[in-house]
Design a protein around this motif. Structure first.
Motif, PDB file in Angstrom:
ATOM      1  N   MET A   1      33.174  13.546 -10.977  1.00 20.53           N
ATOM      2  CA  MET A   1      32.442  12.320 -11.208  1.00 20.53           C
ATOM      3  C   MET A   1      31.037  12.462 -10.613  1.00 20.53           C
ATOM      4  N   ILE A   2      30.014  12.420 -11.454  1.00 21.49           N
ATOM      5  CA  ILE A   2      28.637  12.522 -10.973  1.00 21.49           C
ATOM      6  C   ILE A   2      28.162  11.123 -10.592  1.00 21.49           C
ATOM      7  N   LEU A   3      27.879  10.929  -9.318  1.00 23.36           N
ATOM      8  CA  LEU A   3      27.421   9.627  -8.849  1.00 23.36           C
ATOM      9  C   LEU A   3      25.954   9.411  -9.204  1.00 23.36           C
ATOM     10  N   SER A   4      25.122  10.392  -8.899  1.00 25.09           N
ATOM     11  CA  SER A   4      23.702  10.357  -9.229  1.00 25.09           C
ATOM     12  C   SER A   4      23.071  11.641  -8.723  1.00 25.09           C
ATOM     13  N   ASP A   5      21.978  12.062  -9.365  1.00 25.79           N
ATOM     14  CA  ASP A   5      21.230  13.204  -8.852  1.00 25.79           C
ATOM     15  C   ASP A   5      19.899  12.749  -8.257  1.00 25.79           C
ATOM     16  N   GLU A   6      19.793  11.459  -7.969  1.00 26.51           N
ATOM     17  CA  GLU A   6      18.540  10.911  -7.425  1.00 26.51           C
ATOM     18  C   GLU A   6      18.791  10.018  -6.218  1.00 26.51           C
ATOM     19  N   ILE A   7      19.818  10.338  -5.422  1.00 24.34           N
ATOM     20  CA  ILE A   7      20.140   9.510  -4.249  1.00 24.34           C
ATOM     21  C   ILE A   7      19.190   9.846  -3.108  1.00 24.34           C
ATOM     22  N   GLU A   8      18.525   8.839  -2.610  1.00 30.66           N
ATOM     23  CA  GLU A   8      17.595   8.992  -1.492  1.00 30.66           C
ATOM     24  C   GLU A   8      17.944   7.977  -0.416  1.00 30.66           C
ATOM     25  N   GLY A   9      17.405   8.177   0.773  1.00 23.00           N
ATOM     26  CA  GLY A   9      17.665   7.267   1.879  1.00 23.00           C
ATOM     27  C   GLY A   9      18.009   8.034   3.133  1.00 23.00           C
ATOM     28  N   GLU A  10      18.308   7.305   4.199  1.00 20.13           N
ATOM     29  CA  GLU A  10      18.664   7.916   5.474  1.00 20.13           C
ATOM     30  C   GLU A  10      19.971   8.692   5.319  1.00 20.13           C
ATOM     31  N   ALA A  11      19.977   9.955   5.733  1.00 20.58           N
ATOM     32  CA  ALA A  11      21.118  10.839   5.495  1.00 20.58           C
ATOM     33  C   ALA A  11      22.421  10.258   6.025  1.00 20.58           C
ATOM     34  N   ARG A  12      22.411   9.724   7.229  1.00 26.45           N
ATOM     35  CA  ARG A  12      23.664   9.228   7.803  1.00 26.45           C
ATOM     36  C   ARG A  12      24.152   7.972   7.084  1.00 26.45           C
ATOM     37  N   ASP A  13      23.230   7.169   6.564  1.00 25.37           N
ATOM     38  CA  ASP A  13      23.633   5.973   5.816  1.00 25.37           C
ATOM     39  C   ASP A  13      24.215   6.344   4.455  1.00 25.37           C
ATOM     40  N   ILE A  14      23.594   7.313   3.790  1.00 18.56           N
ATOM     41  CA  ILE A  14      24.121   7.777   2.510  1.00 18.56           C
ATOM     42  C   ILE A  14      25.493   8.412   2.710  1.00 18.56           C
ATOM     43  N   ALA A  15      25.675   9.123   3.821  1.00 18.73           N
ATOM     44  CA  ALA A  15      26.971   9.729   4.123  1.00 18.73           C
ATOM     45  C   ALA A  15      28.040   8.665   4.322  1.00 18.73           C
ATOM     46  N   ARG A  16      27.707   7.598   5.007  1.00 17.93           N
ATOM     47  CA  ARG A  16      28.695   6.530   5.225  1.00 17.93           C
ATOM     48  C   ARG A  16      29.086   5.881   3.906  1.00 17.93           C
ATOM     49  N   MET A  17      28.142   5.761   2.985  1.00 13.97           N
ATOM     50  CA  MET A  17      28.461   5.215   1.670  1.00 13.97           C
ATOM     51  C   MET A  17      29.414   6.148   0.930  1.00 13.97           C
ATOM     52  N   HIS A  18      29.125   7.448   0.943  1.00 13.05           N
ATOM     53  CA  HIS A  18      30.017   8.417   0.308  1.00 13.05           C
ATOM     54  C   HIS A  18      31.395   8.401   0.983  1.00 13.05           C
ATOM     55  N   GLY A  19      31.408   8.297   2.306  1.00 11.42           N
ATOM     56  CA  GLY A  19      32.665   8.267   3.040  1.00 11.42           C
ATOM     57  C   GLY A  19      33.505   7.047   2.698  1.00 11.42           C
ATOM     58  N   ALA A  20      32.853   5.897   2.541  1.00 13.65           N
ATOM     59  CA  ALA A  20      33.574   4.678   2.170  1.00 13.65           C
ATOM     60  C   ALA A  20      34.205   4.828   0.796  1.00 13.65           C
ATOM     61  N   LEU A  21      33.493   5.465  -0.114  1.00 15.56           N
ATOM     62  CA  LEU A  21      34.020   5.692  -1.453  1.00 15.56           C
ATOM     63  C   LEU A  21      35.219   6.642  -1.402  1.00 15.56           C
ATOM     64  N   ALA A  22      35.095   7.724  -0.627  1.00 17.35           N
ATOM     65  CA  ALA A  22      36.197   8.680  -0.494  1.00 17.35           C
ATOM     66  C   ALA A  22      37.423   8.024   0.133  1.00 17.35           C
ATOM     67  N   ARG A  23      37.222   7.178   1.131  1.00 18.11           N
ATOM     68  CA  ARG A  23      38.356   6.485   1.761  1.00 18.11           C
ATOM     69  C   ARG A  23      39.061   5.565   0.774  1.00 18.11           C
TER      70      ARG A  23
END
Length: 205
Positions: A1-23
């Motif tokens: 599943m391709i979420l996007s190839d243009e995700i920008e923002g603070e690395a740790r915040d983007i990681a938490r978003m990805h982590g929430a999705l994975a959980r």
């Protein structure tokens, strides 16, 4: 599943978003059913708060490791496609649901490492740096998160939450096994996972 190839923002915040999705996928099968591979690209940023070593992909991975701490179905790779992430020689790092636990076993606090922007030291200590060397190209950062539809530690299919029994990393899963999982072809119990070694990688490739 391709979420996007243009995700920008603070690395740790983007990681938490990805982590929430994975959980959510691992625990409830929502918004996607496992097994699934979540792909994303785009260059994040890091606000320097400490004096540690590492780059944006390492910072992303350290934050993601905290977000999926204890979830056995989740493994991930994040890397800079030019082969260099920040100030050191690695392109990024590997994580899974055991990463934070293994750091603590080395008397390293993953949250403290994140606060000090010291992802390189953390991943170096547990041998999970991704170091392919310079690639001669730079098309984007690359992130891949595998959420399995079975528990690699018990071999159970459709287990809602896989609690960790032994460490497993993304490197110990062959491309063919990932494709089998995504295509729903995994059947029966799996063998007890082993930590990745050159021999094991060659055996499972």
């Amino acid at each position: 599943m391709i979420l996007s190839d243009e995700i920008e923002g603070e690395a740790r915040d983007i990681a938490r978003m990805h982590g929430a999705l994975a959980r959510a996928i691992a625990r409830r099968g929502h918004p996607f059913a496992a097994p699934v591979v979540l792909l994303s690209g785009g260059e994040t940023t890091v606000t320097l708060r400490g004096n540690g070593k590492g780059g944006r992909n390492g910072e992303f991975q350290l934050a993601l490791a905290l977000a999926v701490d204890g979830l056995g179905q989740v493994s991930a790779l994040a890397a800079d496609t030019d082969g260099i992430d920040g100030s050191e020689t690695n392109a990024g790092a590997f994580i899974d649901g055991t990463t934070a636990e293994r750091l603590r076993a080395k008397a390293l606090d993953p949250m403290a490492a994140l606060s000090n922007n010291d992802s390189w030291s953390a991943f170096h200590a547990i041998g999970d740096l991704f170091e392919p060397g310079p690639t001669g190209t730079n098309v984007n950062d690359f992130r891949a998160i595998i959420v399995r539809g079975y528990c690699p530690h018990t071999g159970s299919l459709g287990e809602s939450v896989c609690y960790l029994r032994s460490p497993i990393t993304m490197r110990s899963i062959s491309i063919s096994s990932v494709l089998r999982d995504v295509n729903g072809e995994r059947t029966g119990p799996v063998s007890k996972p082993r930590r990745a070694t050159p021999a094991f990688i060659a055996e499972t490739a």
